[in-house]
Design an enzyme around this catalytic site. Sequence first.
Site, short mmCIF file in Angstrom:
data_model
loop_
_atom_site.label_atom_id
_atom_site.label_comp_id
_atom_site.label_asym_id
_atom_site.label_seq_id
_atom_site.Cartn_x
_atom_site.Cartn_y
_atom_site.Cartn_z
NE ARG A 115 -8.11 -26.55 -8.63
CZ ARG A 115 -8.10 -26.83 -10.07
NH1 ARG A 115 -6.99 -26.83 -10.95
NH2 ARG A 115 -9.32 -27.05 -10.48
CD GLU A 134 -10.70 -25.81 -7.35
OE1 GLU A 134 -9.63 -25.40 -7.32
OE2 GLU A 134 -11.13 -26.51 -7.82
CG HIS A 173 2.77 -27.28 -13.77
ND1 HIS A 173 2.84 -28.62 -13.75
CD2 HIS A 173 1.32 -27.17 -13.74
CE1 HIS A 173 1.66 -29.03 -14.14
NE2 HIS A 173 0.75 -28.36 -14.07
CD GLU A 211 -12.03 -28.16 -12.70
OE1 GLU A 211 -12.60 -29.03 -13.35
OE2 GLU A 211 -11.11 -27.34 -12.56
CG ASP A 226 -1.09 -33.56 -14.02
OD1 ASP A 226 -2.11 -33.84 -13.77
OD2 ASP A 226 -0.74 -32.04 -14.38
CG ASP A 230 -5.60 -30.37 -10.10
OD1 ASP A 230 -5.43 -29.31 -9.77
OD2 ASP A 230 -5.12 -30.75 -11.00
CG ASP A 240 -5.42 -25.11 -14.52
OD1 ASP A 240 -4.43 -25.45 -13.69
OD2 ASP A 240 -6.30 -25.89 -14.57
#
Length: 793
Positions: A452, A403, A531, A405, A287, A400, A469
């Site tokens: 994702r 989207e 995870h 986000e 990460d 990560d 998540d």
Amino acid sequence: MLKRLNLIRTAVMGIFGTVAVWLNAAPTGTMTTVTPDGNCVVVRALSDNIIRVTNAPRGVKPSHTQAASMKAEKFNGKIVKNGSQIVMTLPSGLEVSLNTASGATSFTGGKERLLYDSGVRTTASDGRKSMSLVPAKGGSFYGAGERGHSFNIEGDTLVMYNRQNYGYGEGDPRINQMNICIPLFVSNQGYGVLFDDYAAAELVMSDPITYTTEAEAPISYYFIYGADNLASVTREYTRLTGRQELPPFWSLGYITSKYGYHNESETRGVIDTLKNAGYSVDGVVLDLYWYGKETDMGRLEWNKEQWPDHRKMLADLKAQGVNTVLISQPYINKIGAIDNYNQLAEKGMLTHDAQGKINDVTTWVGEAGMFDVANPDTRRWLRERYRTLTDEGVGGWWGDLGEPEVHPETIVHANGEKARQYHNVYGNVWSSIIYDLYKDEYPDTRLMTLMRGGTTGLQRYSVFPWSTDVSRSWAGLQPQIKIMLNSGLSGLAYMSHDVGGFAIDKENPIDPELYVRWLQLGTFSPILRTHAQEFAEPYHYPEYADELLDLVKTRYRWLPYNYTLAYENASQGYPMVRPLNFDTHGATPYDSITDEYMWGSEVLVAPVLQQGARKRDIVVPDGTWIDYNNPDVTYHGPSKISYDAPLNVLPMLIRAGAFIPQADYEMDNTGDYDASRYTVLYYPRSNVTSDYVMFEDDRKSTSSLDNGEYALITFRGAASKSSITVDIDMSGDYPGMPTEKTITLVLPGIKSSNIKSVTENGRVRTITESADKYFTLTVTLTRNEPLKIVLSL
């Protein structure tokens, strides 16, 4: 002559306001008309099963996005004009009618009309465009990308705008809108519809089905015909939008991950601890701490204090069979990554607003710039960073927050599209940077990219999505099957989840029972990756050490079967996780089943999803099924049974006649896989005939399917009251293929004492196995030398 025809056409249009260019349609598989309100309707067959419909004002280009990757095939159908109708008939049994006056389009399969498009298109005062489709009565609908609220989406209003939902669980209304939105619905009546769009939109699954979009161009759509079943629709949909290539073989093993491993010492220690506890390990995910701390997001450079010799660490882990995956995000923090920010800002590679000023974003780790991947210069800059890191030994990538986000609506991307128009496709473009890098610089290396966010066609870029998540809770576990089912029918065959649950309850950070049940589901999910924020690895649960270790070993034992599922996806587009009605036609009683699924076509998995449960009901589909955990027990469907499921039992049923190839030996990692020997479980039952095709190649090549460098082992079985016959045949070849294979055939549920005699290719074999054990026979298989085994009962 051509000029004269054009004059005639113009005259007809002037008199009637419509024209059908049907005489020119037959050679190209295209039907066209212009409606009285001036819209040009074009209905084109891309194949015998895929029809593209556009409906736009003359002179206005309809939508044409990145969704489709296939080229139109030779037209094999017929087109005739019958009064005001032009009718296209295709060899698949699909019939498409276009009304030359109204522009209405009808789709008929067999004798039943499946879908009707009135041809009406509307534009609201705010510019949003709408269209409606009338489905046949009685159908159920699935798909639409990543959806966790329901499997059957009939009656739902679905927002097409990628969104992150931290800490979600069952019953959370947020999870009808998740991270990967795809404007697709699939009907159990044997068809699907894909809207050729990626802008913010809304899909209302009522009667009529209505699609409303913020896109600037009039919306086109694809009608996808799969007369037989959902499997056929999925096969055709992935022909249209692209299929995922064969995965890195190591990605099918066990991968450990956490938020996050802070340094080299901790990372090495986790791998050592897992291996010392007996776990097979093939991957470790790092990460954000690989580049330092949270506010270093966007540095894309190893932190030398925490990782003093990352190259050696990567090499050492690789020598142990462990592949390292690194995270990156769409943002460049203005504290720890200010140098990159300034460089990118100066060259115009960050997102801007309508006035051309840099449009920063506020992320959970502070103010940041955002990579504008619509800018070719930005893509080149990112590609170079990824290349440098890959050259150092990185084994895979994790995208990560994709989207994205945080994506302010004030942003206007380099291609001129506003944030709400570009949002959903951002993840596809980002994924393509890494995919194209590998194709150009590492053409012989298979790629794994965790991502994702994205939309239609994301699977083309070797993406392995996950459900983000999720809360570490029973509520978090419960929607995972629905998410995998809808994603799989939307082309995302490798959708998985944070095994164990990511977002922990600080008051109750450890739930050993939940962890066991989640790992049971994860063992039969496309990717097995634990995870969490804390306590992610199985060794944190010593009270269930035996159960957890056995599950990971089971994952490796099933590699031959699972790799064949990967082949079925790469060659046919089939997902690994399938609904119970995947292979059946029409309405079935399985539409509402959301807590069990098919693992391929042979295995029904029914995980326990309720806290404290030690038994559960299982809906048994049509046919005969054998209890995997107790093969002496047989069930007949359709029916419902109560199944005992203590904590160390994952309920599973095997279809009668199934062949299940296994790698029944210890593996430290997938590098220990041995293609020269298999244990094959065969489940014969009287009057059941069956066949199964197992796939193998060198497990490394990126072109084995294209070049035909693979082998297929075909198993055929037939059982009666007096005999059981098994035929085994191997065809094909690939570099390094073993010349012979040792096949140990095991018949669970069939005792050795029940076998009177055995012949192999007509030669009598001696039965030496213990009479109270299941019958076992070891044979040698050679390419192009079939085996016939006959057991007399």
